[in-house]
Scaffold this motif. Sequence first.
Motif, mmCIF file in Angstrom:
data_model
loop_
_atom_site.group_PDB
_atom_site.id
_atom_site.type_symbol
_atom_site.label_atom_id
_atom_site.label_comp_id
_atom_site.label_asym_id
_atom_site.label_seq_id
_atom_site.Cartn_x
_atom_site.Cartn_y
_atom_site.Cartn_z
ATOM 1 N N ASP A 218 0.833 -1.195 0.000
ATOM 2 C CA ASP A 218 0.000 0.000 0.000
ATOM 3 C C ASP A 218 0.874 1.253 0.000
ATOM 4 O O ASP A 218 1.996 1.233 0.487
ATOM 5 C CB ASP A 218 -0.920 0.017 1.227
ATOM 6 C CG ASP A 218 -1.957 -1.091 1.180
ATOM 7 O OD1 ASP A 218 -2.262 -1.586 0.079
ATOM 8 O OD2 ASP A 218 -2.459 -1.465 2.254
ATOM 9 N N ARG B 124 0.715 5.914 -0.351
ATOM 10 C CA ARG B 124 0.017 7.181 -0.543
ATOM 11 C C ARG B 124 1.018 8.145 -1.164
ATOM 12 O O ARG B 124 2.111 8.349 -0.637
ATOM 13 C CB ARG B 124 -0.486 7.753 0.772
ATOM 14 C CG ARG B 124 -1.153 9.106 0.568
ATOM 15 C CD ARG B 124 -1.739 9.665 1.836
ATOM 16 N NE ARG B 124 -2.256 10.997 1.559
ATOM 17 C CZ ARG B 124 -1.921 12.065 2.250
ATOM 18 N NH1 ARG B 124 -1.107 11.973 3.290
ATOM 19 N NH2 ARG B 124 -2.413 13.238 1.931
ATOM 20 N N LEU C 43 -2.830 10.198 -4.547
ATOM 21 C CA LEU C 43 -2.993 8.853 -5.101
ATOM 22 C C LEU C 43 -2.680 7.845 -4.006
ATOM 23 O O LEU C 43 -1.660 7.966 -3.320
ATOM 24 C CB LEU C 43 -2.041 8.666 -6.285
ATOM 25 C CG LEU C 43 -2.048 7.308 -6.975
ATOM 26 C CD1 LEU C 43 -3.367 7.092 -7.714
ATOM 27 C CD2 LEU C 43 -0.875 7.223 -7.955
ATOM 28 N N SER C 44 -3.551 6.862 -3.844
ATOM 29 C CA SER C 44 -3.296 5.861 -2.813
ATOM 30 C C SER C 44 -3.695 4.472 -3.295
ATOM 31 O O SER C 44 -4.526 4.318 -4.203
ATOM 32 C CB SER C 44 -4.061 6.202 -1.525
ATOM 33 O OG SER C 44 -5.450 6.164 -1.760
ATOM 34 N N ARG C 45 -3.070 3.499 -2.673
ATOM 35 C CA ARG C 45 -3.425 2.098 -2.888
ATOM 36 C C ARG C 45 -3.659 1.495 -1.517
ATOM 37 O O ARG C 45 -2.769 1.516 -0.671
ATOM 38 C CB ARG C 45 -2.320 1.342 -3.610
ATOM 39 C CG ARG C 45 -2.673 -0.126 -3.833
ATOM 40 C CD ARG C 45 -1.576 -0.814 -4.627
ATOM 41 N NE ARG C 45 -2.017 -2.120 -5.065
ATOM 42 C CZ ARG C 45 -1.642 -3.262 -4.480
ATOM 43 N NH1 ARG C 45 -0.827 -3.234 -3.448
ATOM 44 N NH2 ARG C 45 -2.088 -4.408 -4.925
ATOM 45 N N THR D 49 -6.995 -1.578 -3.901
ATOM 46 C CA THR D 49 -7.824 -0.560 -4.549
ATOM 47 C C THR D 49 -7.026 0.720 -4.737
ATOM 48 O O THR D 49 -6.460 1.254 -3.786
ATOM 49 C CB THR D 49 -9.082 -0.264 -3.707
ATOM 50 O OG1 THR D 49 -9.839 -1.461 -3.558
ATOM 51 C CG2 THR D 49 -9.937 0.801 -4.366
ATOM 52 N N ILE D 50 -6.982 1.185 -5.963
ATOM 53 C CA ILE D 50 -6.249 2.407 -6.286
ATOM 54 C C ILE D 50 -7.253 3.543 -6.414
ATOM 55 O O ILE D 50 -8.250 3.433 -7.136
ATOM 56 C CB ILE D 50 -5.444 2.238 -7.579
ATOM 57 C CG1 ILE D 50 -4.382 1.155 -7.363
ATOM 58 C CG2 ILE D 50 -4.812 3.551 -8.005
ATOM 59 C CD1 ILE D 50 -3.729 0.666 -8.607
ATOM 60 N N GLN D 51 -6.963 4.620 -5.695
ATOM 61 C CA GLN D 51 -7.869 5.774 -5.685
ATOM 62 C C GLN D 51 -7.075 7.056 -5.865
ATOM 63 O O GLN D 51 -6.021 7.229 -5.254
ATOM 64 C CB GLN D 51 -8.628 5.826 -4.361
ATOM 65 C CG GLN D 51 -9.575 7.001 -4.260
ATOM 66 C CD GLN D 51 -10.382 6.942 -2.982
ATOM 67 O OE1 GLN D 51 -11.176 6.029 -2.787
ATOM 68 N NE2 GLN D 51 -10.171 7.906 -2.108
ATOM 69 N N THR E 106 -11.315 5.826 -9.162
ATOM 70 C CA THR E 106 -10.692 4.541 -8.857
ATOM 71 C C THR E 106 -10.362 3.816 -10.158
ATOM 72 O O THR E 106 -10.985 4.057 -11.206
ATOM 73 C CB THR E 106 -11.595 3.651 -7.990
ATOM 74 O OG1 THR E 106 -12.830 3.444 -8.676
ATOM 75 C CG2 THR E 106 -11.862 4.289 -6.637
ATOM 76 N N ASN F 295 -5.219 0.212 -12.228
ATOM 77 C CA ASN F 295 -3.836 0.485 -12.587
ATOM 78 C C ASN F 295 -3.533 1.957 -12.330
ATOM 79 O O ASN F 295 -4.162 2.837 -12.916
ATOM 80 C CB ASN F 295 -3.626 0.138 -14.072
ATOM 81 C CG ASN F 295 -2.215 0.369 -14.540
ATOM 82 O OD1 ASN F 295 -1.747 1.504 -14.575
ATOM 83 N ND2 ASN F 295 -1.537 -0.713 -14.902
ATOM 84 N N ALA F 296 -2.561 2.227 -11.462
ATOM 85 C CA ALA F 296 -2.257 3.604 -11.069
ATOM 86 C C ALA F 296 -1.705 4.423 -12.229
ATOM 87 O O ALA F 296 -2.078 5.586 -12.411
ATOM 88 C CB ALA F 296 -1.261 3.604 -9.912
ATOM 89 N N GLU G 184 4.058 2.076 -10.055
ATOM 90 C CA GLU G 184 4.396 0.782 -9.457
ATOM 91 C C GLU G 184 5.901 0.519 -9.503
ATOM 92 O O GLU G 184 6.487 0.088 -8.516
ATOM 93 C CB GLU G 184 3.626 -0.352 -10.144
ATOM 94 C CG GLU G 184 2.116 -0.154 -10.173
ATOM 95 C CD GLU G 184 1.474 -0.022 -8.798
ATOM 96 O OE1 GLU G 184 2.044 -0.494 -7.797
ATOM 97 O OE2 GLU G 184 0.379 0.576 -8.722
#
Length: 192
Positions: free
Chosen positions: A68, A70, A84-86, A90-92, A102, A105-106, A121
């Motif tokens: 995870d 941020r 941006l966070s994971r 879940t990527i948001q 959401t 893929n970031a 990533e």
Amino acid sequence: MRALFIAFALLLVSGCAYRAQEAPPGSWQAQRATLAQLQDWQLSARLGIITPDERGSLSLFWRQDSDDYRMNLTNVVGSRVFDLSRRQGTIQLTDSEGRQHTAGNARDLVFRLTGWDLPVEQLAYWIKGLPGEADQVEYDADGRPQSLRAHGWQLSYLGYTRIDGLWLPSRLNLTHDTTTLRLAINQWELKP
């Protein structure tokens, strides 16, 4: 006025990095396993982004907690560009207007909303100076990664600093097609 802003932003990026330091021979190779196990860390940095359409300087705060993370980007006056966070897969992304998006893929999410190609990533590893298995790497005289090619990206490590016994990057440039990222890390914080 725009030229003055660009010049000021580039001065900020170049002026707030650690000085490059020499490392004992083999020290990076000896720490590679430790870097691979380093899952919890945070940093603050200046991020310069250059694309055909824009140039800008941002403040970056990144906190990594295992898988995870941020990543918070703010502009020179402190306003949020995006967050941006994971969390648990879940990527948001929260944009500058507070809207939440959401995706799975970031990198694709950031590109869709901003037009910036950020290898989120891979950057979690590259930013520690840790190449992937298939990455093409050249090492400096001290045995640390100096340049890296992977996934269409070319990275140049321009400086290292010693933090808690580890040699970590302090400045790096990344280029991919028409995107250039210049990262000057102000502060590392490692968590055991």
